[in-house]
Design a protein around this motif. Structure first.
Motif, mmCIF file in Angstrom:
data_model
loop_
_atom_site.group_PDB
_atom_site.id
_atom_site.type_symbol
_atom_site.label_atom_id
_atom_site.label_comp_id
_atom_site.label_asym_id
_atom_site.label_seq_id
_atom_site.Cartn_x
_atom_site.Cartn_y
_atom_site.Cartn_z
ATOM 1 N N TRP A 92 0.959 -1.234 -0.168
ATOM 2 C CA TRP A 92 -0.039 0.181 0.227
ATOM 3 C C TRP A 92 0.930 1.436 0.025
ATOM 4 C CZ3 TRP A 92 -4.681 -0.759 -1.443
ATOM 5 C CH2 TRP A 92 -5.204 -2.181 -1.037
ATOM 6 N N ASN A 93 2.034 1.230 -0.671
ATOM 7 C CA ASN A 93 2.899 2.226 -0.864
ATOM 8 C C ASN A 93 2.394 3.392 -1.831
ATOM 9 O OD1 ASN A 93 4.698 0.981 1.097
ATOM 10 N ND2 ASN A 93 5.986 0.204 -0.741
ATOM 11 N N ALA A 94 2.148 4.503 -1.080
ATOM 12 C CA ALA A 94 1.533 5.623 -2.125
ATOM 13 C C ALA A 94 2.495 6.918 -2.332
ATOM 14 C CB ALA A 94 0.119 5.650 -1.723
ATOM 15 N N ALA A 95 2.225 7.537 -3.379
ATOM 16 C CA ALA A 95 2.923 8.795 -3.555
ATOM 17 C C ALA A 95 2.237 9.691 -4.442
ATOM 18 C CB ALA A 95 4.327 8.574 -4.090
ATOM 19 N N PHE A 96 2.629 10.955 -4.694
ATOM 20 C CA PHE A 96 1.988 11.711 -5.728
ATOM 21 C C PHE A 96 2.796 11.595 -7.159
ATOM 22 C CE2 PHE A 96 1.342 13.955 -1.911
ATOM 23 C CZ PHE A 96 0.031 14.181 -1.981
ATOM 24 N N GLY A 97 1.824 11.878 -8.158
ATOM 25 C CA GLY A 97 2.286 11.557 -9.319
ATOM 26 C C GLY A 97 1.321 12.595 -10.516
ATOM 27 N N ALA A 98 1.892 12.941 -11.560
ATOM 28 C CA ALA A 98 1.281 13.838 -12.494
ATOM 29 C C ALA A 98 1.627 13.706 -13.796
ATOM 30 C CB ALA A 98 1.810 15.361 -12.187
ATOM 31 N N LEU A 99 0.797 14.153 -14.843
ATOM 32 C CA LEU A 99 0.996 13.883 -15.994
ATOM 33 C C LEU A 99 0.548 15.359 -16.916
ATOM 34 C CD1 LEU A 99 1.428 12.265 -18.873
ATOM 35 C CD2 LEU A 99 -1.269 11.808 -18.510
ATOM 36 N N TYR A 100 1.259 15.717 -17.737
ATOM 37 C CA TYR A 100 1.082 17.056 -18.497
ATOM 38 C C TYR A 100 1.037 16.893 -20.001
ATOM 39 C CZ TYR A 100 2.388 18.629 -13.836
ATOM 40 O OH TYR A 100 2.469 18.814 -12.539
ATOM 41 N N LEU A 101 0.011 17.194 -20.658
ATOM 42 C CA LEU A 101 0.003 16.675 -22.042
ATOM 43 C C LEU A 101 -0.724 17.859 -22.772
ATOM 44 C CD1 LEU A 101 -0.338 14.139 -24.023
ATOM 45 C CD2 LEU A 101 -2.583 13.919 -23.118
ATOM 46 N N VAL A 102 0.030 17.948 -24.023
ATOM 47 C CA VAL A 102 -0.333 18.515 -25.219
ATOM 48 C C VAL A 102 -0.549 17.905 -26.439
ATOM 49 C CG1 VAL A 102 0.250 20.849 -26.732
ATOM 50 C CG2 VAL A 102 1.161 20.807 -24.360
ATOM 51 N N ASN A 103 -1.830 17.880 -26.800
ATOM 52 C CA ASN A 103 -2.160 16.941 -28.024
ATOM 53 C C ASN A 103 -2.790 17.963 -29.233
ATOM 54 O OD1 ASN A 103 -3.070 14.779 -29.240
ATOM 55 N ND2 ASN A 103 -5.181 14.882 -28.643
ATOM 56 N N VAL A 104 -2.123 17.387 -30.489
ATOM 57 C CA VAL A 104 -2.690 18.198 -31.539
ATOM 58 C C VAL A 104 -3.212 17.291 -32.644
ATOM 59 C CG1 VAL A 104 -2.180 19.640 -33.462
ATOM 60 C CG2 VAL A 104 -1.103 20.210 -31.127
ATOM 61 N N ASN A 105 -4.368 17.497 -33.118
ATOM 62 C CA ASN A 105 -5.028 16.471 -34.062
ATOM 63 C C ASN A 105 -5.633 17.176 -35.283
ATOM 64 O OD1 ASN A 105 -6.089 13.967 -35.329
ATOM 65 N ND2 ASN A 105 -7.652 13.858 -33.842
ATOM 66 N N TRP A 106 -5.153 17.141 -36.222
ATOM 67 C CA TRP A 106 -5.543 18.075 -37.458
ATOM 68 C C TRP A 106 -6.162 17.131 -38.493
ATOM 69 C CZ3 TRP A 106 -2.585 21.275 -41.245
ATOM 70 C CH2 TRP A 106 -3.523 22.247 -41.754
ATOM 71 N N ASP A 107 -7.472 16.895 -38.995
ATOM 72 C CA ASP A 107 -8.156 16.221 -40.206
ATOM 73 C C ASP A 107 -7.680 17.418 -41.260
ATOM 74 O OD1 ASP A 107 -8.923 14.362 -38.610
ATOM 75 O OD2 ASP A 107 -11.018 14.995 -38.452
ATOM 76 N N PHE A 108 -6.499 17.201 -41.981
ATOM 77 C CA PHE A 108 -6.247 18.353 -42.951
ATOM 78 C C PHE A 108 -6.680 18.160 -44.163
ATOM 79 C CE2 PHE A 108 -2.920 15.000 -43.452
ATOM 80 C CZ PHE A 108 -2.635 15.155 -44.711
ATOM 81 N N PHE A 109 -7.151 16.853 -44.596
ATOM 82 C CA PHE A 109 -7.679 16.202 -45.961
ATOM 83 C C PHE A 109 -8.721 15.399 -45.971
ATOM 84 C CE2 PHE A 109 -7.565 14.036 -50.050
ATOM 85 C CZ PHE A 109 -7.788 15.485 -50.882
ATOM 86 N N THR A 110 -10.045 15.824 -46.134
ATOM 87 C CA THR A 110 -11.102 15.090 -46.148
ATOM 88 C C THR A 110 -11.989 14.904 -47.554
ATOM 89 O OG1 THR A 110 -12.374 17.166 -45.592
ATOM 90 C CG2 THR A 110 -11.324 15.751 -43.628
ATOM 91 N N PHE A 111 -11.206 15.175 -48.438
ATOM 92 C CA PHE A 111 -11.666 15.164 -49.925
ATOM 93 C C PHE A 111 -12.766 16.110 -50.151
ATOM 94 C CE2 PHE A 111 -9.648 10.845 -49.409
ATOM 95 C CZ PHE A 111 -9.157 10.729 -50.566
ATOM 96 N N GLY A 112 -12.684 17.302 -49.768
ATOM 97 C CA GLY A 112 -13.496 18.426 -49.629
ATOM 98 C C GLY A 112 -14.592 18.369 -48.774
ATOM 99 N N ARG A 113 -14.746 17.543 -47.846
ATOM 100 C CA ARG A 113 -15.996 17.408 -46.918
ATOM 101 C C ARG A 113 -15.872 18.735 -46.134
ATOM 102 N NH1 ARG A 113 -14.928 12.534 -45.669
ATOM 103 N NH2 ARG A 113 -13.982 12.777 -43.827
ATOM 104 N N MET A 114 -15.158 19.136 -45.764
ATOM 105 C CA MET A 114 -15.172 20.596 -44.837
ATOM 106 C C MET A 114 -15.477 21.651 -45.712
ATOM 107 S SD MET A 114 -15.097 21.969 -42.155
ATOM 108 C CE MET A 114 -14.486 20.608 -41.079
ATOM 109 N N LYS A 115 -15.153 21.702 -46.960
ATOM 110 C CA LYS A 115 -15.404 22.852 -47.779
ATOM 111 C C LYS A 115 -17.196 22.813 -48.045
ATOM 112 C CE LYS A 115 -14.495 24.879 -52.209
ATOM 113 N NZ LYS A 115 -13.816 24.942 -53.449
ATOM 114 N N GLN A 116 -17.345 21.450 -48.179
ATOM 115 C CA GLN A 116 -18.894 21.111 -48.620
ATOM 116 C C GLN A 116 -19.454 21.713 -47.156
ATOM 117 O OE1 GLN A 116 -20.074 20.841 -51.508
ATOM 118 N NE2 GLN A 116 -22.025 20.981 -50.529
ATOM 119 N N LYS A 117 -19.184 21.371 -46.204
ATOM 120 C CA LYS A 117 -20.112 21.750 -44.818
ATOM 121 C C LYS A 117 -20.141 23.432 -44.927
ATOM 122 C CE LYS A 117 -18.645 18.121 -41.787
ATOM 123 N NZ LYS A 117 -17.977 17.593 -40.333
#
Length: 451
Positions: A92-117
């Motif tokens: 039952w040993n316990a201690a502090f921990g942390a996670l820091y995250l930067v996430n980038v996700n880009w649907d850059f090509f959708t066969f014109g779907r975004m333009k059609q929207k």
């Protein structure tokens, strides 16, 4: 502000003021104006959907790190991502921990779907804008029609009051002549019956005026009150009628609205077809981790610290970036039915457009005929009225001299009243025929420029 100019009961209400007041106050127009403005904001929102997703996250935890060999699935998102060596036994040993995250996700090509929207959102905004325009146009037509109907009712009311005055005068004349023994008593009875009939007709005219007043008040969106209309124009012929040519109905705001519905439906169909294709994405992740457990904890279970600041200070960092493609092959089976359904919807909207186009063309043709007959009647009604007035004058003169009976006078009284009624209706019909032409062609200026 627009309603202040006719708060008094006797002040004249011009047609243009009635139109401005109705457009400013009517609830449906206010609502559709808000819908149109909201659709413009939606275009901006859809454009921003093309921006990449950038997610910042951070977490600080306190817990144990017991690990175990074996499969694990975080079903429903309830799995715990505790990481550590699979030790011989639980502790039952316990201690502090942390996670820091930067996430980038880009649907850059959708066969014109975004333009059609974006195209779909623009078409939707245009549809709302055209809906607002056709609502304003139709409301103008309704207000103008109600104005003319009330004007006709008020003129008929005036004519019926004159008719009652004439009937009352003859009732008094007949009563005096009967009293003096110059006429039979039946004349007085017939005269009284004619007065009663005139009173009934007058009350019917009053009821009609009240009904038409309430309709106009409702369309203007103002409190209930009596209004006095501008009558200076009604006895003249609109200048536009004399030079009127056959006009097209293609620019009618109502037809433009249905055309925008067709365009929206077609843009929706194009968007559904774009869903057949895959999506190409760029992604990148940067993360930093912190832990109160030291690197030799697997060998020495006492090598950890429960100090908060040591536990959340990151000591390991990782990055990752890449290119991905996702293509759900079963989507094609689902989308094919969406496409076929949308094709049927598009065809249905086109049929509605064709129906409205046909109806407006028929209405325009009917308006041309109505204008023609209204002008012919306008030229005839003075002849009818003059003849009726002359006949009435002759019969009343003869009656006063005892040379005719009250039945003949009553007949001429009825004929004169009918001629005055026809005059009131025909004068207004000329303007109503021009309004009908404006409604069919979509050119309200054709009517309102006469004022």
């Amino acid at each position: 502000m627009l309603t202040l100019c006719f708060q008094g009961f006797t002040q004249t209400l011009p047609l243009k003021v009635a139109l401005e007041t109705g457009i400013a106050n009517y609830g449906t127009i206010k609502a559709k104006s808000n819908y149109a403005n909201a659709s413009k904001e939606t275009i901006k929102q859809v454009r921003r959907e093309y921006l990449p997703n950038v997610t910042l996250s951070g977490q600080q935890d306190y817990g144990t790190v017991n690990g175990q060999n074996g499969p694990l699935y975080g079903f429903g998102g309830f799995g715990v991502a505790s990481s550590g060596q699979p030790l011989e036994k639980q502790n039952w040993n316990a201690a502090f921990g942390a996670l820091y995250l930067v996430n980038v996700n880009w649907d850059f090509f959708t066969f014109g779907r975004m333009k059609q929207k974006i195209n779909l959102s623009t078409a939707d905004s245009q549809r709302y804008e055209n809906d607002l325009n056709q609502e304003i146009f139709q409301h103008k037509i309704k207000i103008a029609a109600a104005y003319l109907n009330l004007l006709a009712s008020q003129r008929l009311l005036f004519s019926q009051r004159k008719n009652l005055e004439r009937a009352t005068i003859f009732q008094n004349i007949a009563a005096v002549r009967v009293k003096n023994g110059l006429l039979a008593g039946v004349d007085s009875t017939l005269a009284s019956a004619e007065v009663s009939r005139s009173k009934i007709t007058l009350n019917q005219a009053k009821d009609q005026v009240k009904e038409q007043t309430n309709k106009l008040i409702e369309l203007m969106g103002i409190p209930i009150r009596d209004v006095v209309l501008d009558t200076t124009f009604v006895t003249t012929i609109p200048k536009a009628i004399l030079t009127l040519k056959t006009s097209s109905t293609t620019l009618n705001p109502i037809l433009e609205y249905y055309k925008s519905r067709v365009e929206y439906s077609e843009q929706q169909l194009r968007l559904f077809k774009k869903e057949y294709y895959p999506t190409f994405s760029l992604f990148g992740i940067y993360q930093a981790r912190a832990s109160g457990f030291n690197s030799n904890y697997a060998a020495n279970q006492n090598s950890f610290s429960q100090n908060y600041l040591e536990g959340i200070n990151p000591s390991r960092q990782n990055y990752l970036f890449g290119l991905g493609v996702s293509w759900n092959l079963t989507t094609m089976a689902r989308v094919s039915k969406k496409v076929s359904a949308q094709k049927l919807i598009a065809e249905g909207v086109k049929e509605e457009y064709n129906l409205i186009d046909h109806q407006l063309k028929i209405q325009s043709d009917a308006a041309d005929a109505k204008i023609k007959y209204a002008l012919e009647n306008y030229l005839e009604v003075p002849k009818q009225l003059q003849a009726a007035q002359l006949a009435y004058l002759q019969k009343t003169t003869l009656y006063k001299n005892g040379l005719t009976n009250l039945l003949d006078v009553t007949q001429t009284l009825y004929t004169l009243n009918r001629a005055e009624t026809d005059r009131d209706i025909i004068y207004v019909n000329v303007w109503q025929s021009l309004l009908m032409k404006s409604a069919a062609t979509g050119d309200f200026d054709l009517f309102i420029n006469e004022f």
